[in-house]
Design a protein around this motif. Structure first.
Motif, PDB file in Angstrom:
ATOM      1  N   LEU A  72     -20.089  -5.404  -3.414  1.00 58.90           N
ATOM      2  CA  LEU A  72     -21.058  -6.536  -3.175  1.00 58.90           C
ATOM      3  C   LEU A  72     -22.491  -6.583  -3.931  1.00 58.90           C
ATOM      4  N   SER A  73     -22.841  -5.039  -3.891  1.00 54.50           N
ATOM      5  CA  SER A  73     -24.224  -4.931  -4.471  1.00 54.50           C
ATOM      6  C   SER A  73     -24.157  -5.090  -5.989  1.00 54.50           C
ATOM      7  N   ASN A  74     -23.055  -4.675  -6.541  1.00 49.36           N
ATOM      8  CA  ASN A  74     -22.687  -5.116  -8.142  1.00 49.36           C
ATOM      9  C   ASN A  74     -22.592  -6.511  -8.447  1.00 49.36           C
ATOM     10  N   TYR A  75     -22.020  -7.171  -7.377  1.00 50.32           N
ATOM     11  CA  TYR A  75     -21.705  -8.445  -7.676  1.00 50.32           C
ATOM     12  C   TYR A  75     -23.064  -9.438  -7.467  1.00 50.32           C
ATOM     13  N   MET A  76     -24.028  -9.054  -6.668  1.00 51.97           N
ATOM     14  CA  MET A  76     -25.329  -9.683  -6.058  1.00 51.97           C
ATOM     15  C   MET A  76     -26.244  -9.530  -7.373  1.00 51.97           C
ATOM     16  N   ARG A  77     -25.982  -8.162  -8.117  1.00 50.35           N
ATOM     17  CA  ARG A  77     -26.959  -7.644  -9.080  1.00 50.35           C
ATOM     18  C   ARG A  77     -26.776  -8.783 -10.481  1.00 50.35           C
ATOM     19  N   SER A  78     -25.397  -9.487 -10.417  1.00 57.38           N
ATOM     20  CA  SER A  78     -25.222 -10.490 -11.497  1.00 57.38           C
ATOM     21  C   SER A  78     -25.794 -11.785 -11.029  1.00 57.38           C
ATOM     22  N   LEU A  79     -26.284 -12.001 -10.105  1.00 55.94           N
ATOM     23  CA  LEU A  79     -26.663 -13.450  -9.646  1.00 55.94           C
ATOM     24  C   LEU A  79     -28.139 -13.479 -10.424  1.00 55.94           C
ATOM     25  N   PRO A  80     -28.656 -14.702 -10.819  1.00 52.38           N
ATOM     26  CA  PRO A  80     -29.880 -14.767 -11.497  1.00 52.38           C
ATOM     27  C   PRO A  80     -30.923 -14.634 -10.366  1.00 52.38           C
ATOM     28  N   HIS A  81     -32.018 -13.731 -10.923  1.00 54.12           N
ATOM     29  CA  HIS A  81     -33.066 -13.543  -9.963  1.00 54.12           C
ATOM     30  C   HIS A  81     -34.021 -14.874  -9.830  1.00 54.12           C
ATOM     31  N   GLU A  82     -33.901 -15.761 -10.700  1.00 56.40           N
ATOM     32  CA  GLU A  82     -34.751 -17.011 -10.822  1.00 56.40           C
ATOM     33  C   GLU A  82     -34.390 -17.676  -9.533  1.00 56.40           C
ATOM     34  N   LEU A  83     -33.245 -17.784  -8.810  1.00 58.34           N
ATOM     35  CA  LEU A  83     -33.043 -18.419  -7.550  1.00 58.34           C
ATOM     36  C   LEU A  83     -33.733 -17.788  -6.412  1.00 58.34           C
ATOM     37  N   THR A  84     -33.857 -16.486  -6.422  1.00 58.04           N
ATOM     38  CA  THR A  84     -34.606 -15.896  -5.062  1.00 58.04           C
ATOM     39  C   THR A  84     -35.985 -16.059  -5.319  1.00 58.04           C
ATOM     40  N   GLU A  85     -36.393 -15.868  -6.615  1.00 59.93           N
ATOM     41  CA  GLU A  85     -37.861 -15.980  -6.873  1.00 59.93           C
ATOM     42  C   GLU A  85     -38.502 -17.467  -6.628  1.00 59.93           C
ATOM     43  N   ALA A  86     -37.685 -18.563  -6.794  1.00 52.21           N
ATOM     44  CA  ALA A  86     -37.995 -19.581  -6.732  1.00 52.21           C
ATOM     45  C   ALA A  86     -38.139 -20.016  -5.216  1.00 52.21           C
ATOM     46  N   ALA A  87     -37.082 -19.557  -4.544  1.00 53.54           N
ATOM     47  CA  ALA A  87     -36.970 -19.554  -3.074  1.00 53.54           C
ATOM     48  C   ALA A  87     -38.398 -18.863  -2.259  1.00 53.54           C
ATOM     49  N   LEU A  88     -38.611 -17.938  -2.972  1.00 56.47           N
ATOM     50  CA  LEU A  88     -39.797 -17.156  -2.307  1.00 56.47           C
ATOM     51  C   LEU A  88     -41.311 -17.976  -2.662  1.00 56.47           C
ATOM     52  N   VAL A  89     -41.182 -18.600  -3.644  1.00 57.34           N
ATOM     53  CA  VAL A  89     -42.338 -19.423  -4.001  1.00 57.34           C
ATOM     54  C   VAL A  89     -42.363 -20.378  -3.178  1.00 57.34           C
ATOM     55  N   ASP A  90     -41.391 -21.095  -2.714  1.00 52.62           N
ATOM     56  CA  ASP A  90     -41.215 -22.128  -1.972  1.00 52.62           C
ATOM     57  C   ASP A  90     -41.480 -21.961  -0.503  1.00 52.62           C
ATOM     58  N   GLY A  91     -41.505 -20.467   0.053  1.00 54.80           N
ATOM     59  CA  GLY A  91     -41.932 -20.031   1.112  1.00 54.80           C
ATOM     60  C   GLY A  91     -40.674 -19.894   2.249  1.00 54.80           C
ATOM     61  N   ALA A  92     -39.507 -19.514   1.394  1.00 48.22           N
ATOM     62  CA  ALA A  92     -38.589 -19.211   2.297  1.00 48.22           C
ATOM     63  C   ALA A  92     -38.425 -17.634   2.826  1.00 48.22           C
ATOM     64  N   SER A  93     -38.101 -17.310   3.871  1.00 44.98           N
ATOM     65  CA  SER A  93     -38.068 -16.056   4.526  1.00 44.98           C
ATOM     66  C   SER A  93     -36.937 -15.107   3.799  1.00 44.98           C
ATOM     67  N   VAL A  94     -37.041 -13.897   4.212  1.00 46.84           N
ATOM     68  CA  VAL A  94     -35.873 -12.980   3.712  1.00 46.84           C
ATOM     69  C   VAL A  94     -34.620 -13.354   4.261  1.00 46.84           C
ATOM     70  N   TRP A  95     -34.624 -13.725   5.672  1.00 42.48           N
ATOM     71  CA  TRP A  95     -33.247 -14.062   6.133  1.00 42.48           C
ATOM     72  C   TRP A  95     -32.724 -15.324   5.602  1.00 42.48           C
ATOM     73  N   ARG A  96     -33.462 -16.375   5.171  1.00 45.14           N
ATOM     74  CA  ARG A  96     -33.025 -17.313   4.459  1.00 45.14           C
ATOM     75  C   ARG A  96     -32.455 -17.225   3.146  1.00 45.14           C
ATOM     76  N   LEU A  97     -33.287 -16.181   2.681  1.00 47.24           N
ATOM     77  CA  LEU A  97     -32.905 -15.941   1.099  1.00 47.24           C
ATOM     78  C   LEU A  97     -31.761 -15.486   1.043  1.00 47.24           C
ATOM     79  N   TYR A  98     -31.255 -14.415   2.299  1.00 46.49           N
ATOM     80  CA  TYR A  98     -30.034 -13.873   2.136  1.00 46.49           C
ATOM     81  C   TYR A  98     -28.884 -14.824   2.759  1.00 46.49           C
ATOM     82  N   TRP A  99     -29.149 -15.541   3.923  1.00 50.48           N
ATOM     83  CA  TRP A  99     -28.213 -16.400   4.528  1.00 50.48           C
ATOM     84  C   TRP A  99     -27.782 -17.407   3.754  1.00 50.48           C
TER      85      TRP A  99
END
Length: 295
Positions: free
Chosen positions: A176-203
């Motif tokens: 799963l770590s290898n698969y998650m590394r292939s996901l674009p980081h822009e998705l998580t970065e945009a969610a963090l900018v919008d104020g998403a928590s770590v749990w919401r970012l994961y779930w």
């Protein structure tokens, strides 16, 4: 009036190498299926016939009596329930915990990132026979009054669930770590900018994108945990608590064993694993081929 005719396509010549490849693949498939087909053939014949004529002989009687007798004599329905109590929580816990580890080591950069993943993966390198003696003693010394029927971690379904989670989490975290590394980081970065928590970012963001990989791992885990015989044999002492693979011992007598009956019981125990595979076949194949077309 003139008409045009489409040019005839010439069939490509059959190359000898391709013929040899198909012959090799067909032979390999038959060699792989031969034990299963032989088990089916034996399970359909009564023991009196095979003992008199031999197993390599033309059958006089083919029936499902061995399957019925194996299901009833081994009390297989009860042991199927025991296996479900072990396999379902073990698969769900393994996927949840390993996905948490994979999310942490793949989406966050820190100094011990790789070392933490190696620690989880290194657990899969230890043979089961190496750790069984200290683990057996630990299970005997761990008291769980009121939680398990035996009052200890030993001889309980909880003990088998925990050992399966411990041994399978490393492999799942690595995949799963290898698969998650292939996901674009822009998705998580945009969610963090919008104020998403770590749990919401994961779930809500990362985990839904990992459904193909999770389905492939769920298929593998279900088959591995369902087919386990070693841990159940060592860590379970009460016959009523055994999973279905260990319950096949009920078909073996002290002085006589009907191999046709055992073959029928073995085929019955394989049905749930086949059902899981065919139910998740599309997700399993797509999960295995992820990233194969990426440059």
């Amino acid at each position: 009036m003139s008409g045009t005719t489409a040019p005839l396509k010439r069939r490509a010549p059959v190359r000898p190498a391709r013929v040899l490849l198909h012959v090799f693949l067909a032979g390999t498939a038959l060699a792989w299926l031969a034990p299963l087909l032989w088990a089916v053939f034996s399970a359909l014949r009564p023991y009196s016939e095979t003992s008199g004529k031999g197993y390599v002989s033309w059958p006089d009687t083919l029936s499902l009596d061995n399957f019925t007798n194996a299901f009833e004599q081994s009390d297989m329905l009860h042991y199927f329930g025991n296996t479900l109590v072990i396999a379902i929580p073990a698969v769900l816990l393994t996927l949840f915990l390993s996905s948490c580890v994979a999310f942490y080591v793949s989406r966050f950069d820190f100094r011990l990132n790789l070392a933490l993943l190696l620690v989880f993966t290194a657990g899969n390198l230890l043979p089961q026979q190496v750790v069984i003696t200290p683990l057996y003693r630990l299970y005997l010394l761990t008291d769980l009054p009121g939680i398990t029927a035996s009052g200890k971690l030993y001889d309980s379904a909880l003990g088998l669930v925990l050992i399966h989670v411990a041994f399978q989490s490393g492999f799942c975290a690595f995949v799963l770590s290898n698969y998650m590394r292939s996901l674009p980081h822009e998705l998580t970065e945009a969610a963090l900018v919008d104020g998403a928590s770590v749990w919401r970012l994961y779930w809500q963001i990362t985990l839904p994108l990992c459904k193909p990989a999770m389905a492939a791992l769920a298929t593998l885990l279900s088959i591995w945990i369902y087919n386990d015989f070693f841990w159940a044999l060592v860590l379970i002492s009460t016959g009523e608590n055994m999973p279905v693979t260990s319950a096949l011992n009920n078909l073996s007598g002290q002085y006589f064993t009907d191999p046709n009956l055992v073959a029928a019981g073995s085929l019955l125990t394989a049905i749930p694993t086949l059902a899981v595979y065919f139910a998740l076949q599309r997700q399993f194949v797509s999960g295995l081929t992820l990233g194969s077309s990426k440059g």
